[in-house]
Design an enzyme around this catalytic site. Structure first.
Site, PDB file in Angstrom:
ATOM      1  N   ASP A 705       0.871  -1.167   0.000  1.00 13.93           N
ATOM      2  CA  ASP A 705       0.000   0.000   0.000  1.00 13.93           C
ATOM      3  C   ASP A 705       0.918   1.230   0.000  1.00 13.93           C
ATOM      4  O   ASP A 705       2.121   1.118   0.241  1.00 13.93           O
ATOM      5  CB  ASP A 705      -0.953  -0.021   1.206  1.00 13.93           C
ATOM      6  CG  ASP A 705      -2.174   0.858   0.963  1.00 13.93           C
ATOM      7  OD1 ASP A 705      -2.087   1.775   0.115  1.00 13.93           O
ATOM      8  OD2 ASP A 705      -3.206   0.643   1.601  1.00 13.93           O
TER       9      ASP A 705
HETATM   10  C1  BGC Z   1      -5.080   3.202   0.110  1.00 13.98           C
HETATM   11  C2  BGC Z   1      -5.076   2.278  -1.089  1.00 13.98           C
HETATM   12  C3  BGC Z   1      -4.927   3.088  -2.345  1.00 13.98           C
HETATM   13  C4  BGC Z   1      -3.624   3.867  -2.264  1.00 13.98           C
HETATM   14  C5  BGC Z   1      -3.320   4.699  -3.494  1.00 13.98           C
HETATM   15  C6  BGC Z   1      -3.912   4.179   0.108  1.00 13.98           C
HETATM   16  O1  BGC Z   1      -4.134   5.211   1.008  1.00 13.98           O
HETATM   17  O2  BGC Z   1      -5.085   2.466   1.294  1.00 13.98           O
HETATM   18  O3  BGC Z   1      -6.243   1.514  -1.107  1.00 13.98           O
HETATM   19  O4  BGC Z   1      -4.993   2.279  -3.472  1.00 13.98           O
HETATM   20  O5  BGC Z   1      -3.689   4.744  -1.156  1.00 13.98           O
HETATM   21  O6  BGC Z   1      -4.140   5.797  -3.562  1.00 13.98           O
END
Ligand code: BGC
Length: 923
Positions: A705
């Site tokens: 993530d």
């Molecule tokens: C989230 C993800 C997301 C990523 C990119 C993170 O804060 O948990 O689900 O895909 O950001 O935006």
């Protein structure tokens, strides 16, 4: 003419259809719904003007051309609306505009409701035949819901409104525009005639809701979660919301698996429940074969309206040494549209081995195996978990081992978990407890024993990836040319909003350096996700119904069709993979991101994710299933340690992902922010290698993530520990600014030099990335084998309008400081400046911004000069510190230029914008 066609009108129609099919009718006394022709309707609640198309955070940042609200749609459907009342709301909403909060994670989860007097309601009840009360909620990243008014509970003003409307109106329908189930105890208190969950239905959501309200579509959505009386009735509530750890003491007894086993009386609306305007009968035939059960259910529409019905098959395994839930969803299917009197036969095949339970303690004599314990297995068929009736059963004479694995991911911290035991007083079961089996294996030894062989370094052999793609060279030979530095760069994804890929997207991965590109490695592009494409520079995209809504349709072919459209849109936008489906289990209704996910049930979650993937795969694009695994709380999400038994992981929290991989052929996975039994998932070998790849056969990329932490056993998570990440077989770190300079300061090469990881492990990550890239559209595009526009778009939707602030032209001499005091930095706002450039030269822009927000907040600002995107700046929470971003533009021939700023999220403060001739810029 391109190879693919994206018909936007069809896309909108499918979005609307899914939104309508997701609506769950919980109550409909005296058939108050659908709204009968000729009845006048008074609409209460500010949400008639502020429809939520989605939740918020990364999953809610799709820039749409329009969003249809429920009021707009009812009006378009010619419903006789009490405009006098609506005018009162309109005026009030104008004076009390929607509060966007301070952006990322800070938007209030509800908006204050208009106080309403008895006189207004009484007068409306004299003018109209019925009332529709619309209540809305949002939620999203970094914060969970709370057991408070305006969040999980109704606010005082909402209660007052509901109380008064139900008192004065003979017919009241309550419509819930929410991303998640909310407390429903008010139904008993105020007794409205109808209650309808319409969720957050994307940009066509209002139309979908209106279709159901007016009877154009007969509701056929079903609850994907159990609605219990109180939040404390959910066994996970006691262990939800902590700062450091979340102990999953309820074990596998999540949602209906708990309630149906020991607490039926706590349930207001069971899992799978949802009414229709018509009625159905169902007749079931049961047939046992050696390894599977065949069920055929003949569904007949015995009511007055055409409609669809969902049949759900549940299984009950015998209580043995292992405790078992009284019901587990084993299969489901939905009929087509049945006219009154019409029948349809639904056929189900349930493999016996799918009813097995995982023994993590060895109490059955088979540790680390899936077993069918001896006893009677019963199957039930029906239209929700509670009313499903016995359909037949079979005996298992002696315990059968169906799958043999090895112990993985067991907790190290002791705790007790729930286990059903015979009840003391009455017949039936009650919850007892047992100690959770703890970790007995040595992880380091397992990792060492399974280290991949190293491919000897051969230097430049002149092999380009294209040759591997075309089959004239082996991947091994290609990898033998890569230096350690090459591979260290390849495991770094760049973002957010990398200029190497589609503007405004979350990350670029693969060929992120010149040298990698020279070797023929393309740059893949990924974008959020899950309910539409997020492009932070303001590019418009289609906003789909949220995950919970999609799952509530229980309609696999329809979901597949909708996501085929999203796949085409991804392809058109040169994006290879969506960051979605999000498929974490709804462990507790308070989780802030439940809206992005499907259900409390892993079978339903897995089937929905697989359907979305199959849909996207039709155009060659794909999805990234996230967040693997046990990412069930937003508060402190990058530090929380989830303490879970191996059985609960396998049967509940990893199960949906397993289905998505085996039935949806997922080949991109995102790990989580947090830790699981002491190991941050982004470096968890057993999660990402033993289970994901070795057991399930996954052969793709695992990415972290965004700015996730990774640790070595016994240590704290760190942002820079990519050595542990690579060892665990998480292939890509998301995200850094610049891969080549190692701007994130990661320890890959250090770890290699110190022997923490081997070259073979780094090569394994490179191979995973390359194999996946060769399956994505970017490969052909990079090779120039695709026309730039291989997707033809037809049926354009109406363009929306963004408000712009146009300042007068300002002359840029050596230096200009723009007046930014009037700039609105709310999400979706734009500011336009006219610039008169004194010379045909290069200029430098320095923008000073700050944000009082969470560390992981994502606040994007896009800067366009004329129509060209020059830069997207994404800042995280800066703890109130000013940050200056400088970059160059020009030279332009025309001395008149426009600068446009687009704010992708609220919460950013603009300090100053200084424009200077490049050489005159201060260092
Ligand atoms: C989230 C993800 C997301 C990523 C990119 C993170 O804060 O948990 O689900 O895909 O950001 O935006």
């Amino acid at each position: 003419m391109g190879k693919f066609t994206l018909d936007m009108k069809k896309y909108a129609a499918l979005g609307r259809a899914v939104s309508a099919e997701s609506a769950v009718l919980l109550k409909n006394d005296h058939q108050v719904l659908p709204v009968k022709k000729g009845r006048r309707v008074s609409i209460f609640g500010r949400i008639q003007f502020n429809y939520y198309n989605s939740g918020t955070g990364s999953g809610g940042m799709v820039n749409t051309t329009y969003v249809t609200g429920i009021l707009d749609a009812l009006k378009a459907a010619d419903v006789d609306i009490d405009w006098e009342l609506t005018e009162v709301y309109k005026k009030w909403v104008h004076e009390h505009p929607f509060d966007q909060g301070r952006g990322w994670g800070q938007e209030p989860w509800s908006q204050p409701e208009m106080p309403i007097s008895d006189e207004i309601v009484e007068a409306a009840s004299r003018r109209s035949d019925m009332a529709i009360v619309i209540i809305g909620r949002t939620a999203g990243e970094d914060q969970d819901n709370k057991e408070e008014g305006g969040s999980y509970l109704l606010s005082d003003l909402e209660e007052q409104m509901l109380g008064k409307v139900c008192r004065y109106f003979k017919r009241t329908a309550v419509v819930l525009n929410v991303g998640n189930i909310i407390d429903m105890s008010w139904v008993g208190k105020y007794n409205p005639q109808s209650v309808l969950y319409v969720w957050q239905g994307g940009m066509e959501g209002g139309n979908g809701a209106a279709d159901v309200l007016t009877g154009k579509v007969n509701p056929s959505g079903k609850l994907t979660d159990t609605i219990a009386g109180r939040i404390r009735d959910y066994p996970s509530t006691a262990n939800f919301g902590g700062e450091k750890e979340a102990v999953y003491a309820e074990d596998i007894y999540v949602g209906y698996r708990y309630f149906e086993t020991v607490a039926k009386d706590r349930v207001l609306y069971p899992f799978g429940f949802g009414l229709s305007y018509t009625r159905f009968s169902a007749a079931t035939r049961f047939e046992e074969e050696k390894d599977r059960i065949l069920l055929s259910v003949e569904v007949t529409n015995i009511g007055q309206y055409a409609g669809k019905e969902v049949i759900q098959i549940y299984a009950a395994a015998p209580q043995g040494r292992l405790g078992k839930p009284s019901r587990s969803l084993a299969a489901f299917d939905k009929t087509g549209l049945l006219q009154p009197g019409e029948s349809q036969k639904l056929e189900f095949s349930v493999k016996k081995k799918e009813l097995a339970s995982y023994d993590d303690s060895g109490c059955t004599g088979y540790k680390a195996c899936y077993v069918l314990e001896a006893g009677r297995y019963e199957l039930y068929a029906g239209s929700d978990v509670r009313s499903a009736v016995p359909a037949g059963g079979f005996e298992v004479a002696e315990t059968i081992v169906t799958e043999r694995w090895q112990e993985v991911l067991a907790p190290v911290r002791p705790f007790d978990r729930l286990k059903p035991v015979p009840a003391d007083t009455a017949v039936g079961l009650e919850m007892g407890e047992e100690a959770v089996p703890l970790r007995t294996i040595n992880l380091q030894e397992r990792i060492k024993a399974n280290r991949p062989a190293e491919i000897p370094y051969k230097g430049n052999l002149g092999i380009r990836l294209e040759q591997v793609y075309d089959g004239s060279a082996s991947l091994e030979a290609f990898i033998s040319q890569l230096t350690e530095e090459d591979m260290a760069c390849m495991v770094r994804g760049e973002g957010m909003c990398s200029p190497k890929v589609t503007p405004g997207t979350a990350a670029a991965f693969g060929g992120v350096t010149h040298r990698l590109q020279e070797l023929g490695i393309p740059v893949g592009c990924c974008a959020d996700g899950p309910s539409g494409i997020r492009m932070d520079c303001g590019t418009h995209a289609f906003s789909l119904p949220i995950g919970t809504a999609v799952a509530a349709t229980f309609n696999i072919p329809l979901v597949e069709e909708l996501f085929e459209m999203l796949g085409l849109e991804l392809r058109k936008s040169h994006i290879d993979t969506l960051l979605g489906p999000g498929m974490n289990i709804h462990r507790n209704p308070l989780n802030g991101r439940n809206f992005e996910y499907f259900s409390e049930d892993p079978h339903l979650s897995g089937k929905m994710a697989a359907a979305q993937l199959r849909g996207m795969h039709r155009s060659g694009t794909t999805g990234t299933i996230k967040h693997f695994a046990a990412n069930n709380q937003e508060f402190k999400r990058n530090d929380i340690d989830s303490i879970v038994s191996e059985r609960a992981l396998r049967e509940i929290y990893m199960k949906g992902f397993e289905i998505a991989i085996k039935e949806g052929a997922a080949f991109l996975v995102m790990s989580t922010y947090g830790a699981l039994n002491g190991l941050w998932t982004a470096g968890s070998y057993d999660l990402l290698t033993t289970v994901l790849r070795n057991e399930w056969g996954f052969d793709g990329i695992v990415m972290t993530d965004w700015w996730a932490k990774i640790n070595d056993e016994g240590e704290q998570g760190r942002l820079d520990n990519t050595a542990a990440m690579i060892r665990g077989q998480n292939d890509v770190y998301m995200v850094v600014n610049d891969s080549l300079s190692n701007s994130g300061g990661d320890n890959t090469l250090e770890g290699l030099a110190a022997g923490v990881i081997t070259r073979g492990e780094l090569q394994r990550a490179a191979a995973n990335i390359l194999k996946a890239l060769m399956r994505l559209p970017v490969m052909e595009r990079f090779l120039g084998r695709l026309s730039q526009d291989d997707v033809t778009v037809t049926g354009q939707l109406e363009a929306g309008q963004n408000e712009a602030l146009l300042s007068s032209f300002s002359e840029v001499g050596e230096k200009l400081i723009l007046d930014v005091s009037a700039v609105n930095t709310d999400r979706g706002s734009e500011a336009l400046f006219g610039l008169e450039l004194s010379e045909q030269a290069e200029y430098t822009i320095a923008i000073k911004v700050r944000a009082v927000s969470f560390e992981l907040a994502q606040l994007p600002l896009s800067i366009f000069i004329n129509q060209h995107l020059i830069k997207v700046i994404t800042i995280n929470g800066s703890k109130g510190e000013w940050i200056t971003n400088s970059f160059d533009f020009g030279p332009y021939k025309n001395k008149h230029a426009y600068m446009r700023l687009f704010f992708g999220q609220s919460g950013m403060e603009l300090g100053e914008i200084k424009i200077s001739l490049k050489d005159a810029a201060e260092q």
